[in-house]
Design a protein around this motif. Structure first.
Motif, mmCIF file in Angstrom:
data_model
loop_
_atom_site.group_PDB
_atom_site.id
_atom_site.type_symbol
_atom_site.label_atom_id
_atom_site.label_comp_id
_atom_site.label_asym_id
_atom_site.label_seq_id
_atom_site.Cartn_x
_atom_site.Cartn_y
_atom_site.Cartn_z
ATOM 1 N N PHE A 161 -2.097 3.874 9.643
ATOM 2 C CA PHE A 161 -1.644 3.371 8.347
ATOM 3 C C PHE A 161 -0.297 2.666 8.508
ATOM 4 C CE2 PHE A 161 0.558 4.211 4.238
ATOM 5 C CZ PHE A 161 -0.210 3.361 3.469
ATOM 6 N N ILE A 184 2.931 -2.970 -5.849
ATOM 7 C CA ILE A 184 1.897 -2.241 -5.112
ATOM 8 C C ILE A 184 0.517 -2.754 -5.523
ATOM 9 C CG2 ILE A 184 0.865 0.056 -4.749
ATOM 10 C CD1 ILE A 184 3.660 -0.346 -3.472
ATOM 11 N N THR A 185 -0.362 -2.940 -4.534
ATOM 12 C CA THR A 185 -1.726 -3.388 -4.839
ATOM 13 C C THR A 185 -2.750 -2.275 -4.631
ATOM 14 O OG1 THR A 185 -1.909 -4.194 -2.570
ATOM 15 C CG2 THR A 185 -1.284 -5.803 -4.253
ATOM 16 N N GLU A 186 -2.446 -1.312 -3.746
ATOM 17 C CA GLU A 186 -3.410 -0.233 -3.488
ATOM 18 C C GLU A 186 -2.695 1.104 -3.326
ATOM 19 O OE1 GLU A 186 -5.834 -0.694 0.015
ATOM 20 O OE2 GLU A 186 -7.071 1.052 -0.494
ATOM 21 N N ILE A 203 -3.560 4.811 -1.948
ATOM 22 C CA ILE A 203 -4.568 5.584 -1.206
ATOM 23 C C ILE A 203 -4.269 7.063 -1.396
ATOM 24 C CG2 ILE A 203 -5.550 6.034 1.072
ATOM 25 C CD1 ILE A 203 -4.395 3.213 1.865
ATOM 26 N N GLN A 249 0.848 -1.203 0.000
ATOM 27 C CA GLN A 249 0.000 0.000 0.000
ATOM 28 C C GLN A 249 0.878 1.246 0.000
ATOM 29 O OE1 GLN A 249 -2.398 -0.498 3.539
ATOM 30 N NE2 GLN A 249 -4.157 -1.147 2.324
ATOM 31 N N CYS A 282 0.393 5.437 0.428
ATOM 32 C CA CYS A 282 -0.514 6.539 0.726
ATOM 33 C C CYS A 282 0.094 7.818 0.135
ATOM 34 C CB CYS A 282 -0.673 6.672 2.247
ATOM 35 S SG CYS A 282 -1.746 8.019 2.721
ATOM 36 N N GLY A 331 1.392 1.111 5.844
ATOM 37 C CA GLY A 331 2.134 0.971 4.590
ATOM 38 C C GLY A 331 3.148 2.091 4.421
#
Lengths: 199, 241
Positions: free
Chosen positions: A101, A137-139, A141, A82, A84, A103
């Motif tokens: 958080f 990376i998968t997400e 934010i 993740q 951010c 990540g």
């Protein structure tokens, strides 16, 4: 002040340029430092000197630290796929204060702004795109401010990442903790209502 | 000196630690800037967003001073923020107003059309054709309008489907002849003031207005580049319309 106090004058002028301080409050601060020379002024001077020598931007995320890689990027436990995305280092530090958080971060260094002539090239958006490709990376934010410039930047980044197979999410918008509905603008109330959830 | 009225915020920048300088487009005074004391505060900052419609009271000692605004919110238009296309449209409108409009020049018709356009964007009513009409009016009001009444070559008033990039005058299909590929396409909806949801027509209209923004208006403004927000809007229209 007379010319004998030139060094002190320069210190006052420099202090007055800090956020939250004007000439009068800078004078008070300098006077306080001089009165506490041993326990405050000298350690502060040493600390300022050290930070001036060592402070630098993290080569990966843009956070400020004293090494080429900041603590967050260097911590292997934070490689959870993740990222951010924040506008500024102060936003990163705000997220870290919340300690929720786990990540990693990416600091853009600003937002797109027609008024200030800030385009995508002036921000760290290309670095973000290459990080997403390189770091598994998968997400992503998007924790950008709920302003027109902040959201324009968020949509631009979402467009850039559209074909990269990552989930792009943004922070929720709505009623702040301790907020009263009566004082909220109609846009915030509408956003909060649209994002309602079962209790 | 003082006046009061309504306006749309088109730009905000921080001023000092607690205040903000806002740029508003008003009906009576055109584009007008002023300081909002406490404009960067938690209470005021959400109200001072581009696109928001506000009631204004302006005060200054002399007319030429920047002056101070007292601002009351009327309509926030903050729903645009969750709409990707709408945000592109809002960005293009606000940045073109700041780019092109001289300060304190009254532009009442353009003001009315700007409000109408922003209401469409906020209400998620199809607005791309209205945006192209708005750019046409912008060029007209600033003295760089096109003459679309008759063909520059034959004088006919029918089948006007091109515009000459040199003169800004309409050209008919017959008048264009072998020069057609050097002329700009004039979409029918733009000439007749109609609405349209045809993607290619809208992009042709924006290419036409963009040409004259670049070739006529920008040189008169010191060859400043056309704001990126307009190019981002066109990319968004190409992708999502």
């Amino acid at each position: 002040m007379n010319s004998n106090n030139k060094d002190i004058d320069i210190l006052i002028q420099l202090m007055a340029k800090l956020p939250g301080l004007g000439p009068r409050s800078a004078r008070r601060a300098v006077l306080h430092l001089i009165k506490k020379r041993d326990i405050l002024l000298s350690p502060l001077a040493d600390s300022l000197f050290t930070v001036a020598q060592t402070a630098r931007e993290c080569v990966t995320c843009g956070n400020i630290g004293t090494m080429d890689q900041c603590d967050v990027c260097a911590d292997p436990r934070r490689a959870i796929g993740q990222i951010c995305v924040v506008e500024d280092v102060s936003d990163l530090w705000a997220m870290e204060r919340a300690a929720v958080f786990k990540g990693r971060y990416h600091v853009l260094g600003g937002v797109l702004s027609a008024l200030d002539g800030v385009g995508p090239e002036e921000l760290r958006i290309p670095n973000l795109v290459s990080r997403v490709g390189d770091e598994n990376i998968t997400e992503v934010i998007l924790a950008l401010n709920a302003t027109v410039d902040g959201q324009t930047t968020a949509h631009y980044i979402a467009d850039q990442l559209e074909d990269m197979g990552v989930s792009v999410t943004s922070l929720a918008q709505g009623v702040p903790i301790g907020g009263e509905l009566d004082y909220l603008d109609d846009g915030t109330i509408t956003a909060a209502l649209n994002a309602r959830k079962a209790v | 000196m003082e006046w009061s009225g309504q306006g749309v915020i088109v730009g905000v920048r921080r001023f000092g630690e607690t205040s903000a300088i806002i740029d508003v487009f008003t009906q009576e005074k055109g584009r007008h800037a002023g300081v909002v004391r406490g404009g960067s505060s938690r209470k005021m900052a959400p109200l001072l967003q581009p696109g928001a419609q506000v009631a204004l009271e302006w005060r200054a000692r002399l007319e030429e001073h920047l002056g101070n605004f007292h601002v009351e919110p009327l309509q926030s238009r903050s729903m645009i923020m969750s709409d990707r296309m709408g945000l592109s449209g809002l960005g293009a409108v606000c940045s073109l107003i700041q780019f092109a409009f001289p300060e304190r020049m009254e532009l009442p018709e353009l003001y009315a059309r700007t409000i109408d356009l922003l209401d469409r964007i906020d209400g998620r009513v199809p607005w791309a054709a209205a945006y192209a009409h708005w750019e046409m009016l912008l060029l007209d009001d600033l003295g760089y309008g096109m003459d679309l009444s008759s063909c520059a070559v034959t004088g006919v008033t029918q089948e006007l489907i091109y515009v000459s990039p040199k003169t800004g005058r309409a050209v008919s299909k017959e008048g264009a002849g072998e020069w057609a590929d050097r002329l700009l396409v004039l979409p029918d909806f733009l000439r007749n003031g109609f609405d349209s949801d045809d993607k290619q027509e809208i992009l042709n209209a924006l290419q036409l207005t963009g040409y004259f923004l670049q070739s006529s208006l920008a040189p008169a403004l010191g060859n400043r580049p056309i704001p990126d927000a307009r190019a981002r809007l066109i990319r968004a229209l190409e992708k999502r319309l």
